[in-house]
Design an enzyme around this catalytic site. Structure first.
Site, short mmCIF file in Angstrom:
data_model
loop_
_atom_site.label_atom_id
_atom_site.label_comp_id
_atom_site.label_asym_id
_atom_site.label_seq_id
_atom_site.Cartn_x
_atom_site.Cartn_y
_atom_site.Cartn_z
N GLY A 289 0.83 -1.21 0.00
CA GLY A 289 0.00 0.00 0.00
C GLY A 289 0.85 1.24 0.00
O GLY A 289 2.07 1.17 -0.19
N ASN A 290 0.24 2.38 0.23
CA ASN A 290 1.01 3.61 0.32
C ASN A 290 0.36 4.55 1.34
O ASN A 290 -0.67 4.22 1.93
CB ASN A 290 1.16 4.27 -1.05
CG ASN A 290 -0.18 4.63 -1.65
OD1 ASN A 290 -0.90 5.48 -1.13
ND2 ASN A 290 -0.55 3.95 -2.73
N ARG A 291 0.95 5.72 1.53
CA ARG A 291 0.57 6.57 2.66
C ARG A 291 -0.60 7.51 2.37
O ARG A 291 -0.95 8.33 3.22
CB ARG A 291 1.79 7.40 3.08
CG ARG A 291 2.90 6.56 3.65
CD ARG A 291 4.09 7.41 4.00
NE ARG A 291 3.77 8.45 4.97
CZ ARG A 291 4.58 9.45 5.29
NH1 ARG A 291 5.75 9.54 4.72
NH2 ARG A 291 4.22 10.35 6.17
N ALA B 204 -3.61 7.82 -5.03
CA ALA B 204 -2.26 7.28 -5.23
C ALA B 204 -2.41 5.80 -5.56
O ALA B 204 -2.42 4.96 -4.64
CB ALA B 204 -1.43 7.48 -3.97
#
Ligand code: CTP
Length: 427
Positions: free
Chosen positions: A231-233, A298
């Site tokens: 995943g990402n932030r 994102a």
């Protein structure tokens, strides 16, 4: 110290008020209340508005008073309350209230009120106020699905939206009694956010009325197995701010939300997704009938070449499982190159830290050219900036070479600049 009233998210609520103005020039809000069971939720909205420094006059309909009585509205607003045009006639309230308000919000708006507002009927104080209002008007319908869906109500909503009235899409869920469906009044906190956004542009009418925009928000997840993912932030705050600003400016908004960490705004068509492939399908599906797509999400650039259907177990010898990744499609670049129609405006975001090859702006300019979108919002994400925060600083780059710097401030401020630029491209 001269403290200016702000709400619980730190927004200055006196944007329309000159510095040093007396409290009487706080933003004036007329809170109309229609005759529906959701009238009780308007008490909470009223509280939020008054506690954040707004000067609120409550105008219920006669039917609304059967659900929640005048003493409640009067006590919470600190003002007399009337449903009729015959009280205080010397003050000409049937015209004055609409003319002097900075915002008129009606929650709940019944099918009957929508019909009256669409056709200019004025047989009580609230409908007179709606007819004479010169400020942004926000209607938050709440009714049974059977009353929301018929052509008569749909047509009335379309008339109102085309005129620039913000009609907040009702939520889906439990209705009065045992039935469920579309027609619930959104949460008071979400309605309060719509009001705050509508007040953020004092004196300006909802200029995105009649437009359909798609906003993607959040970060996608690519599953290695049923419990683990890459995943990402991204929290989704920027996309949610964009969606909220577009609702407040009268647009119909499809929000494609990937694992949002924040509550979606009221009045959007929410499509929840998890992976980049799902995000792509949802965005492309909505884009064909949209006037703009803003890719604030994102999407994960890579996904495991193969996701395991069962939880991957640790090896006894302590070795890690091989991880083979493949690249995901670039949604923004694909949509920009292959637009479903010529009028579609496509906006991207560039999360950059700068590196040896160039500054944040150098890399963003190159990304704009590479992705082929019309606008690109360049964000410096180094040093913990942007992710998970409510404020941001950016430069909006145009394919025509224009650059609009947006100073540090709430994400809602950047959102409005983006919509200004999109509206300018629509001409
Ligand atoms: N984006 C997209 N599809 C992807 C990856 C990104 O549509 N698979 C969009 C994002 O929503 C954003 C823009 O492309 O609007 C730029 O995202 P960013 O992460 O900054 O760029 P990348 O394309 O991932 O490029 P790089 O990581 O190489 O900088």
């Amino acid at each position: 110290m001269n403290e200016r009233p702000s709400d619980d998210q730190g927004h200055d609520v006196t944007a329309a008020t000159p510095p040093g103005a007396r409290p009487s020039s706080r933003p004036k809000v007329v809170l109309g209340v229609g005759g529906g069971i959701a009238a009780y939720k308007a008490c909470e909205l009223l509280r939020r508005l008054t506690e954040s420094g707004h000067d609120v006059t409550v105008v219920p309909t006669a039917s609304a008073l059967r659900f929640v009585g005048a003493p409640t509205w009067s006590a919470l607003s600190g003002k007399p309350v009337s449903a009729e045009v015959w009280d205080d006639v010397h003050e000409v309230p049937h015209v004055r209230l609409g003319q002097t308000a900075d915002l008129v919000v009606v929650a709940p708006a019944t099918a009957d009120l929508l019909a009256k507002a669409a056709h200019g009927l004025a047989d009580d104080l609230l409908t007179n106020t709606l007819l004479t209002a010169r400020c942004p008007v926000v209607l938050a319908p709440a009714m049974h699905t059977e009353m929301w869906e018929p052509p008569a109500t749909r047509d009335n909503v379309a008339i109102l939206r085309a005129r620039g009235t913000v009609v907040v899409e009702p939520d889906e869920g439990r209705l009065t009694g045992a039935d469920t469906g579309k027609g619930r009044l959104p949460d008071p906190a979400a309605l309060y956010a719509v009001c705050r956004d509508a007040l953020e542009r004092p004196g300006q009418q909802p200029d995105l009325a009649g437009r359909h925009v798609v906003v993607s928000a959040g970060g996608t997840r690519e599953y290695l197995d049923p419990v683990r993912f890459l995943g990402n932030r991204s929290s989704g705050r920027m996309g949610v701010a964009l969606a909220a600003a577009a609702v407040a400016r009268g647009a119909r908004v499809t929000l494609v939300g990937a694992n949002l960490e924040v509550a979606p705004p009221a009045g959007v068509d929410l499509v929840r997704v998890e992976t980049t492939a799902q995000l792509r399908d949802a965005v492309l599906d909505a884009a064909s009938a949209a006037d703009a797509v803003v890719m604030a999400a994102a999407p994960a650039d890579f996904r495991p070449a193969e996701a395991s259907g069962a939880k991957i177990k640790k090896a006894a010898d302590g070795s890690a499982p091989p991880l083979s990744l493949v690249q995901n499609p670039d949604i923004l670049a694909g949509l920009s190159a292959d637009r479903p129609h010529a009028g579609l405006v496509v906006v991207g975001f560039a999360a950059e830290t700068g590196d040896a090859t160039g500054s944040v702006l150098d890399l963003a300019r190159a990304k704009l050219a590479r992705k082929g979108c019309d606008l690109l919002v360049a964000n410096d994400v180094g040093d913990g900036k942007v992710f998970g925060r409510d404020d941001t600083e950016a430069v909006v780059l145009g394919a025509d070479g224009t650059e609009t710097p947006v100073p540090a401030g709430p994400k809602s401020g950047l959102a409005h600049v983006v919509w200004d630029r999109v509206a300018a491209l629509w001409g």
